[in-house]
Design an enzyme around this catalytic site. Structure first.
Site, PDB file in Angstrom:
ATOM      1  N   ARG A  63      -9.403   6.074 -17.182  1.00  0.00           N
ATOM      2  CA  ARG A  63      -9.494   5.477 -15.846  1.00  0.00           C
ATOM      3  C   ARG A  63      -8.695   4.181 -15.728  1.00  0.00           C
ATOM      4  O   ARG A  63      -8.289   3.808 -14.632  1.00  0.00           O
ATOM      5  CB  ARG A  63     -10.958   5.298 -15.441  1.00  0.00           C
ATOM      6  CG  ARG A  63     -11.651   6.648 -15.201  1.00  0.00           C
ATOM      7  CD  ARG A  63     -13.114   6.507 -14.836  1.00  0.00           C
ATOM      8  NE  ARG A  63     -13.888   5.783 -15.825  1.00  0.00           N
ATOM      9  CZ  ARG A  63     -14.500   6.333 -16.867  1.00  0.00           C
ATOM     10  NH1 ARG A  63     -14.428   7.629 -17.064  1.00  0.00           N
ATOM     11  NH2 ARG A  63     -15.189   5.596 -17.708  1.00  0.00           N
ATOM     12  N   GLU A 100     -21.465   4.321 -27.883  1.00  0.00           N
ATOM     13  CA  GLU A 100     -22.905   4.576 -27.960  1.00  0.00           C
ATOM     14  C   GLU A 100     -23.207   5.871 -28.706  1.00  0.00           C
ATOM     15  O   GLU A 100     -24.335   6.146 -29.062  1.00  0.00           O
ATOM     16  CB  GLU A 100     -23.550   4.586 -26.567  1.00  0.00           C
ATOM     17  CG  GLU A 100     -23.014   5.630 -25.631  1.00  0.00           C
ATOM     18  CD  GLU A 100     -21.935   5.117 -24.691  1.00  0.00           C
ATOM     19  OE1 GLU A 100     -21.923   5.570 -23.547  1.00  0.00           O
ATOM     20  OE2 GLU A 100     -21.107   4.295 -25.083  1.00  0.00           O
TER      21      GLU A 100
END
Length: 182
Positions: A63, A100
């Site tokens: 992005r 994560e």
């Protein structure tokens, strides 16, 4: 066009429980579906950096490519791409970082920068700061410097902006969200 943070924030869609339960994903695609909002975001970055002294713009996979390429074009700066592992065809430098979900790797073509170059790095948002710190480490390994890390969104509760500042990487974002903002 005058920057309107409220308008921008209303076009960033919260997606609960994506990509995993408990996470609120900040989807910027509605910003790109609004020509007015996209122009407002791009113009805000352009105004900030039009007279700044840096040589390259770096854009983060994927992005960060969206806004980074617009700003590189508008400011007439070379664009370098920081990609996920295995996406670049030539010789690369690689840097690990924590997500994560575990460890990941960021890569850049090894001939993207020269000693003395200065890079403005773009991403869509700053969460934990892992990918931007990895990009900064790659820049420094090529004997270049990081001018600033810029993003549309900051999630300050996740600590990424602070980690970047602790690593002597100046940061700039257009807006911020608390983790419980909807």
């Amino acid at each position: 066009m005058i920057f309107d943070e409220f308008s921008i924030k209303t076009l960033i869609r919260p997606v609960p429980d994506f990509p995993k339960p408990g996470v609120v994903f900040r989807d910027i695609t509605p910003l790109f579906q609004s020509p007015r909002a996209l122009r407002m975001v791009a113009d805000s970055f352009i105004q900030r950096y039009v007279e700044a002294e840096f040589s390259h713009i770096g854009a983060m996979d994927a992005r960060g490519f969206l806004i980074g390429s617009i700003i590189a074009y508008e400011l007439n700066k070379p664009l370098i791409l920081f990609r996920k592992q295995g996406k670049l065809p030539a010789d690369v430098l690689s840097e690990s970082y924590q997500t994560e979900y575990g460890e990941a790797f960021l890569e850049v073509h090894s001939d993207s920068l020269c000693e003395g170059d200065s890079v403005l790095i773009f991403d869509d948002l700053i969460a934990t700061g892992g990918t931007l710190i990895a990009a900064a480490n790659l820049v420094r390994r090529m004997r270049a410097s990081v001018f600033e890390a810029a993003a549309i969104i900051d999630l300050p509760e996740l600590g990424g902006s602070q980690k970047l500042q602790d690593a002597a990487i100046p940061t700039f974002t257009l807006t911020a969200f608390a983790l419980d903002d909807r």
